[in-house]
Write a protein that holds these residues in place. Structure first.
Motif, mmCIF file in Angstrom:
data_model
loop_
_atom_site.group_PDB
_atom_site.id
_atom_site.type_symbol
_atom_site.label_atom_id
_atom_site.label_comp_id
_atom_site.label_asym_id
_atom_site.label_seq_id
_atom_site.Cartn_x
_atom_site.Cartn_y
_atom_site.Cartn_z
ATOM 1 N N GLU A 157 -5.604 -12.125 36.907
ATOM 2 C CA GLU A 157 -5.669 -11.398 35.637
ATOM 3 C C GLU A 157 -4.464 -11.729 34.751
ATOM 4 O OE1 GLU A 157 -5.998 -9.351 32.378
ATOM 5 O OE2 GLU A 157 -7.603 -9.944 33.741
ATOM 6 N N PRO A 195 -13.024 -9.053 25.422
ATOM 7 C CA PRO A 195 -11.866 -9.927 25.634
ATOM 8 C C PRO A 195 -10.794 -9.163 26.407
ATOM 9 C CG PRO A 195 -12.603 -10.015 23.355
ATOM 10 C CD PRO A 195 -13.358 -8.895 23.989
ATOM 11 N N PRO A 196 -10.170 -9.783 27.398
ATOM 12 C CA PRO A 196 -9.150 -9.077 28.182
ATOM 13 C C PRO A 196 -8.039 -8.458 27.338
ATOM 14 C CG PRO A 196 -9.735 -11.134 29.247
ATOM 15 C CD PRO A 196 -10.425 -11.135 27.921
ATOM 16 N N VAL A 197 -7.699 -9.108 26.226
ATOM 17 C CA VAL A 197 -6.661 -8.567 25.353
ATOM 18 C C VAL A 197 -7.086 -7.214 24.786
ATOM 19 C CG1 VAL A 197 -5.373 -8.928 23.214
ATOM 20 C CG2 VAL A 197 -5.769 -10.849 24.763
ATOM 21 N N GLY A 235 -4.834 -11.647 30.533
ATOM 22 C CA GLY A 235 -4.888 -11.109 29.168
ATOM 23 C C GLY A 235 -4.591 -9.629 29.069
ATOM 24 N N SER A 268 1.103 -14.909 34.319
ATOM 25 C CA SER A 268 2.088 -14.760 33.240
ATOM 26 C C SER A 268 3.227 -15.757 33.404
ATOM 27 C CB SER A 268 2.643 -13.330 33.224
ATOM 28 O OG SER A 268 1.610 -12.389 33.046
ATOM 29 N N THR A 316 -0.863 -7.870 27.761
ATOM 30 C CA THR A 316 -0.951 -6.989 26.592
ATOM 31 C C THR A 316 -0.433 -5.597 26.917
ATOM 32 O OG1 THR A 316 -2.926 -8.193 25.865
ATOM 33 C CG2 THR A 316 -2.506 -6.064 24.831
ATOM 34 N N TYR A 370 2.072 -19.145 32.232
ATOM 35 C CA TYR A 370 2.106 -19.179 30.765
ATOM 36 C C TYR A 370 3.540 -19.338 30.260
ATOM 37 C CZ TYR A 370 1.748 -17.502 25.950
ATOM 38 O OH TYR A 370 1.833 -17.381 24.593
#
Length: 230
Positions: free
Chosen positions: A163, A59-61, A165, A183, A169, A186
Protein backbone atom coordinates in the motif's frame (compact mmCIF):
# COMPACT_ATOMS: atom_id res chain seq x y z
CA UNK A 1 23.99 -8.42 6.31
CA UNK A 2 25.05 -5.35 4.36
CA UNK A 3 22.84 -5.82 1.33
CA UNK A 4 20.32 -3.35 2.75
CA UNK A 5 21.27 -0.15 4.54
CA UNK A 6 19.83 1.02 7.87
CA UNK A 7 17.12 3.19 6.28
CA UNK A 8 16.14 0.38 3.95
CA UNK A 9 15.90 -2.12 6.82
CA UNK A 10 13.81 0.39 8.76
CA UNK A 11 11.35 0.62 5.89
CA UNK A 12 11.09 -3.17 5.54
CA UNK A 13 10.68 -3.70 9.29
CA UNK A 14 8.04 -0.98 9.55
CA UNK A 15 6.14 -2.42 6.58
CA UNK A 16 6.08 -5.85 8.22
CA UNK A 17 4.88 -4.32 11.48
CA UNK A 18 2.19 -2.25 9.77
CA UNK A 19 0.99 -5.15 7.61
CA UNK A 20 0.77 -7.62 10.50
CA UNK A 21 -1.23 -5.22 12.65
CA UNK A 22 -3.46 -4.22 9.73
CA UNK A 23 -4.22 -7.87 8.99
CA UNK A 24 -4.83 -9.20 12.50
CA UNK A 25 -6.84 -6.25 13.74
CA UNK A 26 -9.15 -6.24 10.71
CA UNK A 27 -9.53 -10.04 10.50
CA UNK A 28 -12.40 -10.44 13.04
CA UNK A 29 -14.34 -7.60 11.43
CA UNK A 30 -13.63 -9.05 8.00
CA UNK A 31 -15.02 -12.46 8.97
CA UNK A 32 -18.13 -10.87 10.53
CA UNK A 33 -18.72 -8.66 7.49
CA UNK A 34 -18.23 -11.54 5.07
CA UNK A 35 -20.67 -13.71 7.03
CA UNK A 36 -23.26 -10.92 7.12
CA UNK A 37 -23.01 -10.38 3.38
CA UNK A 38 -23.11 -14.10 2.61
CA UNK A 39 -25.84 -15.28 4.96
CA UNK A 40 -28.01 -12.41 6.19
CA UNK A 41 -30.71 -10.35 4.51
CA UNK A 42 -31.09 -6.84 5.90
CA UNK A 43 -31.89 -3.31 4.71
CA UNK A 44 -28.84 -1.59 3.28
CA UNK A 45 -27.02 -4.81 2.46
CA UNK A 46 -26.02 -3.58 -1.00
CA UNK A 47 -24.89 -0.28 0.49
CA UNK A 48 -22.65 -2.15 2.94
CA UNK A 49 -21.30 -4.27 0.10
CA UNK A 50 -20.53 -1.12 -1.87
CA UNK A 51 -18.78 0.53 1.08
CA UNK A 52 -16.67 -2.56 1.70
CA UNK A 53 -15.45 -2.63 -1.90
CA UNK A 54 -15.18 1.14 -2.33
CA UNK A 55 -11.42 1.26 -1.58
CA UNK A 56 -10.84 -1.01 -4.58
CA UNK A 57 -12.52 1.50 -6.88
CA UNK A 58 -11.52 4.86 -5.44
CA UNK A 59 -8.03 6.23 -6.11
CA UNK A 60 -5.92 5.36 -3.05
CA UNK A 61 -5.13 9.05 -2.55
CA UNK A 62 -8.86 9.75 -2.15
CA UNK A 63 -9.14 7.02 0.48
CA UNK A 64 -6.14 8.46 2.32
CA UNK A 65 -7.62 11.95 2.21
CA UNK A 66 -10.94 10.69 3.56
CA UNK A 67 -9.07 8.99 6.40
CA UNK A 68 -7.25 12.25 7.10
CA UNK A 69 -10.54 14.17 7.17
CA UNK A 70 -12.10 11.59 9.48
CA UNK A 71 -9.28 10.38 11.71
CA UNK A 72 -6.99 13.40 11.56
CA UNK A 73 -6.67 15.54 14.67
CA UNK A 74 -9.10 18.04 13.12
CA UNK A 75 -11.56 15.34 12.07
CA UNK A 76 -14.74 14.42 13.95
CA UNK A 77 -13.46 11.04 15.11
CA UNK A 78 -9.76 11.86 15.23
CA UNK A 79 -10.40 14.92 17.39
CA UNK A 80 -12.26 12.84 19.97
CA UNK A 81 -9.58 10.17 19.95
CA UNK A 82 -6.86 12.78 20.45
CA UNK A 83 -8.50 13.81 23.71
CA UNK A 84 -7.84 10.33 25.10
CA UNK A 85 -4.31 10.19 23.70
CA UNK A 86 -4.97 8.20 20.51
CA UNK A 87 -3.55 9.76 17.35
CA UNK A 88 -3.42 8.08 13.94
CA UNK A 89 -2.41 10.87 11.55
CA UNK A 90 1.33 10.93 10.79
CA UNK A 91 1.95 7.89 13.01
CA UNK A 92 2.77 4.29 12.13
CA UNK A 93 -0.58 3.29 13.61
CA UNK A 94 -2.23 5.46 10.96
CA UNK A 95 -0.25 3.60 8.31
CA UNK A 96 -1.70 0.37 9.70
CA UNK A 97 -5.22 1.84 9.51
CA UNK A 98 -4.72 2.96 5.91
CA UNK A 99 -3.23 -0.39 4.90
CA UNK A 100 -6.04 -2.25 6.67
CA UNK A 101 -8.72 -0.22 4.90
CA UNK A 102 -7.17 -0.85 1.49
CA UNK A 103 -6.70 -4.58 2.14
CA UNK A 104 -10.12 -5.11 3.75
CA UNK A 105 -12.06 -5.75 0.49
CA UNK A 106 -9.70 -8.55 -0.56
CA UNK A 107 -10.03 -10.21 2.82
CA UNK A 108 -13.83 -9.95 2.89
CA UNK A 109 -14.17 -11.26 -0.66
CA UNK A 110 -12.02 -14.34 0.00
CA UNK A 111 -13.88 -15.20 3.21
CA UNK A 112 -17.29 -14.50 1.68
CA UNK A 113 -16.64 -16.87 -1.24
CA UNK A 114 -15.69 -19.58 1.25
CA UNK A 115 -18.85 -19.04 3.27
CA UNK A 116 -21.05 -19.13 0.19
CA UNK A 117 -19.45 -22.44 -0.78
CA UNK A 118 -20.62 -24.05 2.49
CA UNK A 119 -23.90 -25.92 2.14
CA UNK A 120 -26.45 -24.11 4.37
CA UNK A 121 -28.08 -27.48 5.04
CA UNK A 122 -25.09 -28.44 7.20
CA UNK A 123 -25.67 -25.39 9.38
CA UNK A 124 -29.40 -26.03 9.48
CA UNK A 125 -28.83 -29.62 10.57
CA UNK A 126 -26.71 -28.47 13.48
CA UNK A 127 -29.37 -25.92 14.44
CA UNK A 128 -32.11 -28.57 14.48
CA UNK A 129 -30.02 -30.55 16.99
CA UNK A 130 -30.25 -27.62 19.38
CA UNK A 131 -26.97 -25.82 18.71
CA UNK A 132 -26.97 -22.05 19.08
CA UNK A 133 -26.07 -19.91 16.04
CA UNK A 134 -22.69 -19.05 17.57
CA UNK A 135 -21.94 -22.71 18.27
CA UNK A 136 -22.99 -23.66 14.73
CA UNK A 137 -20.60 -21.08 13.34
CA UNK A 138 -17.74 -22.19 15.61
CA UNK A 139 -18.11 -25.94 15.04
CA UNK A 140 -19.50 -26.21 11.50
CA UNK A 141 -18.96 -23.06 9.46
CA UNK A 142 -15.58 -21.91 10.79
CA UNK A 143 -13.65 -25.14 10.11
CA UNK A 144 -15.06 -25.31 6.60
CA UNK A 145 -14.16 -21.72 5.72
CA UNK A 146 -10.71 -21.80 7.32
CA UNK A 147 -8.92 -22.07 3.92
CA UNK A 148 -10.71 -18.90 2.79
CA UNK A 149 -9.83 -17.11 6.03
CA UNK A 150 -6.17 -18.03 5.69
CA UNK A 151 -6.08 -17.06 2.03
CA UNK A 152 -7.86 -13.79 2.75
CA UNK A 153 -5.53 -12.93 5.63
CA UNK A 154 -2.38 -13.60 3.61
CA UNK A 155 -3.67 -11.68 0.59
CA UNK A 156 -4.60 -8.78 2.89
CA UNK A 157 -1.09 -8.88 4.37
CA UNK A 158 0.47 -8.76 0.91
CA UNK A 159 -1.80 -5.90 -0.12
CA UNK A 160 -0.94 -4.00 3.07
CA UNK A 161 2.78 -4.47 2.37
CA UNK A 162 2.34 -2.82 -1.02
CA UNK A 163 0.00 0.00 0.00
CA UNK A 164 1.29 3.45 -0.97
CA UNK A 165 -1.26 6.07 -2.02
CA UNK A 166 -3.57 6.06 0.99
CA UNK A 167 -0.67 5.64 3.40
CA UNK A 168 1.44 8.53 2.16
CA UNK A 169 -1.62 10.80 2.05
CA UNK A 170 -2.72 9.95 5.58
CA UNK A 171 0.61 9.64 7.44
CA UNK A 172 3.11 11.26 5.05
CA UNK A 173 6.58 9.75 4.42
CA UNK A 174 8.63 10.23 7.57
CA UNK A 175 11.79 8.05 7.70
CA UNK A 176 11.78 5.74 10.70
CA UNK A 177 8.21 6.63 11.64
CA UNK A 178 5.82 6.26 8.71
CA UNK A 179 8.12 5.41 5.79
CA UNK A 180 6.98 1.99 4.64
CA UNK A 181 8.61 -0.03 1.90
CA UNK A 182 6.66 1.53 -1.03
CA UNK A 183 7.20 5.02 0.41
CA UNK A 184 10.92 4.36 0.73
CA UNK A 185 11.08 3.23 -2.90
CA UNK A 186 9.36 6.45 -3.94
CA UNK A 187 11.71 8.53 -1.78
CA UNK A 188 14.86 6.88 -3.16
CA UNK A 189 13.69 7.48 -6.73
CA UNK A 190 13.43 11.22 -6.00
CA UNK A 191 17.12 11.66 -5.10
CA UNK A 192 20.17 11.28 -7.37
CA UNK A 193 21.91 7.95 -6.89
CA UNK A 194 18.99 6.40 -5.10
CA UNK A 195 18.10 3.99 -7.89
CA UNK A 196 20.18 1.12 -6.48
CA UNK A 197 18.48 1.35 -3.08
CA UNK A 198 15.10 1.55 -4.75
CA UNK A 199 15.89 -1.55 -6.83
CA UNK A 200 16.85 -3.51 -3.72
CA UNK A 201 13.55 -2.64 -2.08
CA UNK A 202 11.67 -3.54 -5.25
CA UNK A 203 13.27 -6.99 -5.13
CA UNK A 204 12.26 -7.33 -1.47
CA UNK A 205 8.70 -6.24 -2.30
CA UNK A 206 8.40 -8.76 -5.14
CA UNK A 207 9.86 -11.54 -2.96
CA UNK A 208 7.45 -10.81 -0.10
CA UNK A 209 4.45 -10.64 -2.43
CA UNK A 210 5.32 -13.91 -4.21
CA UNK A 211 6.01 -15.65 -0.90
CA UNK A 212 2.67 -14.50 0.48
CA UNK A 213 0.80 -15.72 -2.60
CA UNK A 214 2.51 -19.11 -2.55
CA UNK A 215 1.91 -19.46 1.19
CA UNK A 216 -1.73 -18.57 0.69
CA UNK A 217 -2.18 -21.34 -1.87
CA UNK A 218 -0.15 -23.90 0.08
CA UNK A 219 -1.73 -23.35 3.51
CA UNK A 220 -5.26 -23.08 2.15
CA UNK A 221 -4.79 -26.34 0.24
CA UNK A 222 -3.41 -28.14 3.30
CA UNK A 223 -6.26 -26.94 5.51
CA UNK A 224 -8.82 -27.86 2.86
CA UNK A 225 -7.42 -31.42 2.70
CA UNK A 226 -7.67 -31.76 6.47
CA UNK A 227 -11.24 -30.45 6.48
CA UNK A 228 -12.27 -32.86 3.71
CA UNK A 229 -10.59 -35.74 5.52
CA UNK A 230 -12.16 -34.90 8.87
Amino acid sequence: MDWLGPQEWQAVALSLRVSLWATFVSLPLGIFTAYALARWQFPGKQVLNGLVHLPLILPPVVTGYLLLLTLGTKGPIGGLLEQVGIVFAFRWTGAAVAAGVMAFPLMVRAVRLSIEAVDPKLEQAASTLGASPLWVFATVTLPLIMPGIIAGAILAFAKAMGEFGATITFVSNIPGQTQTLPSAIYAFLQVPGGESSALKLVIVAVAVAMTALLMSEFIAERVARRVRGA
